[in-house]
Motif scaffolding. Structure first.
Motif: not given
Length: 760
Positions: A377, A439, A462-463, A466, A496-497, A500
């Motif tokens: 990240e 996202n 994916h996110r 962010s 995927s996160v 962050n």
């Protein structure tokens, strides 16, 4: 509405019996010729059809008759002018109602229709009635549309056609017939009455502003049609839309009395455009601080660049709020990430800078950076094209030199990255329905106290949220749900996160997240992670698990309390250090892990719940509190709950301080970790040196660096089996790995001893 009744407005011209000095043969303005004493006009006191009337001989090609009184014209007011005429002798002319439009200062208003329909007199002695309607708006039946510019008019009639004929004209009638166009008791004003034209091209900004000014608390009606606005418009009164508006990107449309998304959808007829215009107004009007989405689902086909929607704002720092709705993603290609691979040079001494970046113009702010020696990240915070430099959100731990980096720009539903700074912004009760295409939110490069609460980010590609810089300073995420797009994917294959964060003072509280690769990757200090439930399991036997929470720098001063950690673990690394070998400072320090529930099932025996992963040599622990936690494994045991990931380096266990690992419970855990560790040592043979083994029960396989207590639990016996009273000295860090303690006696003894050993 009838102003002659409601306001006592005098509209009727004087009768001809009062004299012809107020009747002009020109345009009706002061100084124009009148019919008083004219050779071709005379008052007839008695006529079988009219009573008193004006008899006129037509001598000019257009014989004008205008009342010299100033008949007022008001936006929204409609007047009908009526004349009764009959031919007496000679050539029979054509008759029409006519007028002269003037401003309040008396100037003629050019370009308007000032005549009504023409009627031919076809016989002698027959009465013909002619009429025309004058008003401000384009409406059916209005013959002379004058808009909002004229303040008054001079009205009468024209005789056209052949000259030489004699006609008689009854007294001219002017009446207010606004009620023919409006309800008698209306509570609104119509923009058309102020000159608005819904043709999609005429600039109606002035007409809209004039209608709003006249409303005075009433509603403003925008009827059917497409109304172009060439400038910004602000309504101080409620607005009702039957038609729609269109305007340029830079023009602001503010609905101060019904500022909510449904009103903007009604205004623009397009949900995406409506949200952009509402957001633009949110950041440009002090009359409102919150945008209510009205429970609406907004279908969007492409990322929303929020700064592009507000081109006059490069940053924003006043409190603003969006609430109560859903963003629903459709489409495909617009959501595909942009991927750029470029060569660049990195120096650890310049921490967050890539230099000599090839094709730097192709790299976008907010891109995820990957490459050798790049931590998780890490994003592009800034791009400087003239100097070919890229500023990163975090340093790189092992990327010195020149190499190829990959820059992946994900596409977000709400993209704040075009702003240099956004502070005090909040979103609540909103669902971002990403539909495995988009996202969630990309924060601005800097800013303080962004708050996301009571909301959902559903199936992000994916996110979820962010941060590409420090727009996450003081970030608050409360009572939200992050729902995965990767539920059927093995843990180790997920990408995927959910969140962050790079900056200090992150608060992550009472959220729920399912089956991401990581729930949160946290940089910065003073984070508080409390009350969350995050689970990342799969159906794989002896499955691999990934970190739920990643603390990505060594000294973090963080609190991890009251969480439910389900089939994942907490990882503590220093991957955001540009020089990862320990050279000074606090190393891995200041983390409290208290009162959490840790649960796993069907995992490999070497799985652990608390993992420290040093990315350089000589690191050690300088502050760790692990207390009151519940550790449990089901469907199999695990070796221990704590471990060091030695992929890059090991911890220096000969150092460390302020380490407390106590008050925890362990179920289906082979080796429970404690520090202080109470060891019961049974010495059955007489020896002067007793070796007390910790058997790996110190956290992270630590060394026995301290002894807090020695308590004999049986009588000490010498070789003669006589009880003795003695105390040993203690030798610490004995054995090949330093995990043992030697108790040295003056003589050979046997007995039992409880020893409290510490790793710090």
């Amino acid at each position: 509405m009838n102003k002659a009744i409601t306001e006592g407005l005098a509209l009727m011209p004087p009768p001809f019996a009062q004299g012809l000095g107020t009747w002009s043969s020109g345009d009706g303005t002061q100084g124009s010729d009148t019919y008083a004493g004219a050779s071709n006009a005379v008052f007839v006191p008695s006529d079988s059809d009219f009573g008193g009337c004006l008899e006129m001989l037509k001598t000019q090609s257009t014989q004008r008759l205008r009342n010299m009184a100033q008949t007022p014209i008001f936006p929204g007011c409609y007047l009908r002018i009526t004349a009764r005429v009959k031919a007496i002798s000679g050539n029979r002319p054509t008759v029409r109602i006519a007028g002269y439009a003037a401003t309040a200062g008396g100037a003629h208003v050019n370009g308007l229709t000032e005549v009504g329909p023409s009627t031919v007199l076809t016989g002698y002695g027959s009465v013909v009635e002619v009429s025309a309607i004058v008003g401000s708006g384009v409406r059916g039946g209005v013959d002379m549309v004058w808009g909002a510019t004229p303040a008054y008019g001079h009205f009468g009639l024209d005789l056209t056609g052949a000259s030489g004929g004699v006609v008689r004209i009854d007294d001219i009638v002017i009446e207010d017939i606004t009620s023919a166009f409006h309800r008698d008791m209306m509570n609104w004003v119509d923009v058309r009455d102020f000159g608005a034209v819904g043709d999609g091209s005429t600039d109606n900004a002035t007409a809209f502003e004039a209608a709003d000014a006249a409303a005075d608390g009433k509603r403003v009606l925008v009827p059917e049609g497409v109304y172009y606005l060439g400038d910004s418009v602000t309504f101080q009164n409620p607005v009702e839309f039957e038609g729609t508006v269109t305007m340029g990107v830079g023009s602001i449309f503010s609905l101060t009395k019904n500022f909510d998304l449904p009103s903007y959808i009604n205004a623009f007829g397009d949900e995406e455009m409506a949200f952009k215009k509402a957001f633009q107004s949110l950041l440009n009007n002090s009359d409102h601080e919150s945008l209510d989405l009205g429970g609406r689902r907004i279908t969007i086909t492409e990322p929303i660049d929020l700064q592009a929607a507000v081109p006059n704002r490069g940053s924003y720092a006043q409190r603003r709020h969006i609430a109560n709705g859903q963003f629903y993603v459709t489409g495909d290609s617009a959501w595909q990430p942009d991927v750029v691979t470029s060569q660049a040079t990195y120096s650890p001494s310049e921490g967050r800078t890539l230099r000599n970046v090839v094709n730097v113009a192709n790299i976008q702010v907010g891109s995820l950076v990957t490459g050798n020696g790049v931590g998780r990240e890490v994003y592009v915070r800034e791009v400087d094209i003239p100097t070919q430099e890229v500023t990163l959100s975090q340093p790189l731990y092992d990327a010195a030199g020149t190499q190829n980096f990959t820059f992946t720009r994900f596409k977000y539903i709400l993209d704040f990255s075009g702003f240099s700074k956004v502070s005090a912004f909040s979103i609540s009760d909103v669902e971002l329905q990403c539909n495995s295409k988009a996202n969630g939110i990309l924060l601005s490069p800097s800013g303080v106290a962004f708050h996301f609460r009571d909301s959902y980010i559903t199936r992000p590609k994916h996110r979820g949220i962010s941060s590409c810089g420090e727009g996450c300073q003081g970030l608050l995420v409360d009572r939200c749900q992050f729902i995965t797009n990767e539920g059927g994917t093995p843990s180790q294959d997920r990408v995927s996160v959910a969140i962050n964060c790079n900056a200090n003072d992150f608060k992550l509280r009472n959220n729920r997240a399912s089956q991401f690769r990581h729930f949160a990757v946290i940089g910065g200090e003073n984070a508080m992670v409390t009350g969350n439930h995050f689970f990342q399991g799969d159906d794989e036997p002896d499955g691999v698990r990934t970190a739920g929470i990643v603390f990505a720098q060594g000294f973090i001063s963080a609190t991890f309390d009251g969480n439910y950690v389900d089939n994942c673990f907490l990882e503590w690394s220093n991957e955001y250090d540009s020089e990862p070998d320990f050279t000074g400072g606090f190393s891995f320090g200041s983390l409290s892990i208290t009162d959490n529930v840790f649960l796993s099932g069907d995992v490999a025996p070497w799985f652990g719940y608390i993992v420290i992963k040093p990315h350089g040599a000589d690191h050690f622990i300088t502050g760790l509190n692990v207390t009151g936690n519940k550790f449990r494994s089901i469907n199999g045991t695990i070796d221990r709950v704590d471990r060091v990931d030695t992929s890059f380096s090991n911890l220096d266990m000969s150092k460390g301080k302020n380490i407390l690992f106590a008050g925890n419970t362990f179920h289906n855990v082979v080796t429970a970790a404690h520090s202080p560790l109470r060891v019961k040592h049974d010495q059955n043979t007489h020896q002067s040196t007793w070796t007390v083994r910790t058997e790996g029960k110190l956290p992270f396989g630590g060394r026995a660096r301290g002894v807090d207590a020695l308590v004999p639990t049986s009588k000490l016996k010498n070789t003669s089996n006589v009880t003795v009273y003695d105390m040993p000295n203690v030798l610490l860090e004995q054995g090949s790995d330093g995990s043992e303690v030697d108790l040295r006696w003056a003589n050979n003894y046997a007995g039992d001893m409880t020893v409290v050993v510490r790793m710090d």
